[in-house]
Design a protein around this motif. Structure first.
Motif, PDB file in Angstrom:
ATOM      1  N   ALA A   7       0.830  -1.202   0.000  1.00  0.00           N
ATOM      2  CA  ALA A   7       0.000   0.000   0.000  1.00  0.00           C
ATOM      3  C   ALA A   7       0.869   1.258   0.000  1.00  0.00           C
ATOM      4  O   ALA A   7       0.557   2.242  -0.694  1.00  0.00           O
ATOM      5  CB  ALA A   7      -0.929  -0.008   1.212  1.00  0.00           C
ATOM      6  N   LEU A   8       1.960   1.234   0.755  1.00  0.00           N
ATOM      7  CA  LEU A   8       2.836   2.406   0.814  1.00  0.00           C
ATOM      8  C   LEU A   8       3.573   2.624  -0.502  1.00  0.00           C
ATOM      9  O   LEU A   8       3.816   3.772  -0.902  1.00  0.00           O
ATOM     10  CB  LEU A   8       3.826   2.257   1.970  1.00  0.00           C
ATOM     11  N   GLN A   9       3.921   1.566  -1.197  1.00  0.00           N
ATOM     12  CA  GLN A   9       4.518   1.730  -2.525  1.00  0.00           C
ATOM     13  C   GLN A   9       3.543   2.447  -3.452  1.00  0.00           C
ATOM     14  O   GLN A   9       3.937   3.327  -4.230  1.00  0.00           O
ATOM     15  CB  GLN A   9       4.890   0.359  -3.090  1.00  0.00           C
ATOM     16  N   PHE A  10       2.270   2.081  -3.366  1.00  0.00           N
ATOM     17  CA  PHE A  10       1.232   2.748  -4.153  1.00  0.00           C
ATOM     18  C   PHE A  10       1.144   4.226  -3.775  1.00  0.00           C
ATOM     19  O   PHE A  10       1.099   5.102  -4.646  1.00  0.00           O
ATOM     20  CB  PHE A  10      -0.098   2.037  -3.901  1.00  0.00           C
ATOM     21  N   VAL A  11       1.143   4.514  -2.464  1.00  0.00           N
ATOM     22  CA  VAL A  11       1.044   5.901  -1.991  1.00  0.00           C
ATOM     23  C   VAL A  11       2.214   6.730  -2.500  1.00  0.00           C
ATOM     24  O   VAL A  11       2.032   7.836  -3.021  1.00  0.00           O
ATOM     25  CB  VAL A  11       0.959   5.940  -0.453  1.00  0.00           C
ATOM     26  N   HIS A  12       3.417   6.201  -2.376  1.00  0.00           N
ATOM     27  CA  HIS A  12       4.595   6.941  -2.839  1.00  0.00           C
ATOM     28  C   HIS A  12       4.530   7.201  -4.350  1.00  0.00           C
ATOM     29  O   HIS A  12       4.860   8.303  -4.812  1.00  0.00           O
ATOM     30  CB  HIS A  12       5.867   6.181  -2.489  1.00  0.00           C
ATOM     31  N   ARG A  13       4.098   6.206  -5.091  1.00  0.00           N
ATOM     32  CA  ARG A  13       4.065   6.347  -6.546  1.00  0.00           C
ATOM     33  C   ARG A  13       3.086   7.429  -6.999  1.00  0.00           C
ATOM     34  O   ARG A  13       3.412   8.233  -7.891  1.00  0.00           O
ATOM     35  CB  ARG A  13       3.714   5.005  -7.183  1.00  0.00           C
ATOM     36  N   ILE A  14       1.893   7.460  -6.395  1.00  0.00           N
ATOM     37  CA  ILE A  14       0.878   8.398  -6.882  1.00  0.00           C
ATOM     38  C   ILE A  14       1.021   9.798  -6.279  1.00  0.00           C
ATOM     39  O   ILE A  14       0.314  10.726  -6.702  1.00  0.00           O
ATOM     40  CB  ILE A  14      -0.544   7.868  -6.637  1.00  0.00           C
ATOM     41  N   THR A  15       1.928   9.954  -5.297  1.00  0.00           N
ATOM     42  CA  THR A  15       2.109  11.288  -4.691  1.00  0.00           C
ATOM     43  C   THR A  15       3.427  11.924  -5.095  1.00  0.00           C
ATOM     44  O   THR A  15       3.813  12.941  -4.529  1.00  0.00           O
ATOM     45  CB  THR A  15       2.007  11.221  -3.160  1.00  0.00           C
ATOM     46  N   ARG A  16       4.103  11.373  -6.063  1.00  0.00           N
ATOM     47  CA  ARG A  16       5.370  11.966  -6.504  1.00  0.00           C
ATOM     48  C   ARG A  16       5.147  13.344  -7.097  1.00  0.00           C
ATOM     49  O   ARG A  16       4.136  13.600  -7.734  1.00  0.00           O
ATOM     50  CB  ARG A  16       6.027  11.072  -7.582  1.00  0.00           C
TER      51      ARG A  16
END
Length: 256
Positions: free
Chosen positions: A247-256
């Motif tokens: 889930a955190l990988q997803f968060v980091h990717r979409i908030t770049r």
């Protein structure tokens, strides 16, 4: 251990004040998760990420990954019926957009993360606003009409969903449709990360499949993670670390 800022973000007329806990990493400009707890819309606490999972394994893990998290209250079904809870989530987002920068948080990079009933609220909010980067949905009810067919032994007017809507889904079809994320999906929906245990006895795995199918039908981005043998609130899952990491990988990717 991250510091926790506790604030009242709203007081709906005639109701108790609503509070949030904001945890922030040391680095300034962190993206923000707005977290919504589970409990069937009739119980639960912003203090608990998921029953059986410690703060160190959840809230602290998220902050250690460089992401701020605001765990927000909303009115429960014994206090107010749908759609009051969506108003409460909007109020929390408004407060955070006005004040998060004072605490080193970039609220323009905002992701909603909910579990169970909170995931339904997160999904609905993400689908009705245009300022949300994405949604993390952990085992949330997605279609209240098919949820009504899931027999948990409660009388039809006493199910979690009926208490939230004020009547069974079949007797309140407009409200049930409006409260069902799978039936609110539209072109331009934000990215979703959906994770659900295949052995969930409280919210059937099929609920997430329905939402995934609906999102894909409009070409929305969906990151779907079935968890074989996983039960509700990840009971029986020996190590939830990989679930948080995905889930955190997803968060980091979409908030770049």
């Amino acid at each position: 251990m991250p510091s926790i800022l506790e604030v009242d973000f709203a007081q709906p007329v005639g109701f108790r004040p609503l509070s949030l806990d904001l945890r922030t990493p040391d680095a300034a400009g962190a993206p923000l998760i707005v977290f919504l707890h589970g409990g069937g819309w009739l119980r639960g606490s912003r203090k608990v990420f998921t029953p059986g999972i410690s703060d160190a394994e959840s809230f602290d893990r998220i902050v250690a990954a460089g992401v701020a998290i605001a765990s927000c209250e909303y009115r429960l079904s014994g206090e107010a019926r749908f759609p009051a809870q969506l108003d409460d989530v909007d109020a929390a987002i408004t407060w955070l957009r006005e004040h998060a920068a004072e605490h080193g948080v970039d609220a323009s990079r905002l992701v909603l993360w909910g579990v169970s009933a909170g995931a339904t609220l997160a999904a609905l909010t993400g689908l009705r606003r245009d300022d949300i980067r994405g949604v993390v949905d952990w085992f949330g009810p997605a279609d209240l009409f098919t949820m009504a067919d899931h027999d948990m032994g409660d009388p039809p007017d006493q199910t979690r969903e009926a208490r939230w809507l004020g009547a069974p889904a079949g007797e309140s079809s407009d409200a049930a449709r409006a409260a069902s994320p799978a039936l609110q999906v539209h072109v331009g929906a934000p990215p979703f990360h959906i994770s659900h245990g295949t052995a969930d006895e409280h919210v059937p795995f099929r609920q997430s499949e329905i939402l995934v199918d609906s999102l894909r039908s409009v070409a929305a981005e969906v990151d779907f993670h079935p968890v074989e043998g996983g039960r509700h609130f990840w009971q029986g899952t020996a190590d939830t670390g990989p679930l948080f990491d995905a889930a955190l990988q997803f968060v980091h990717r979409i908030t770049r």
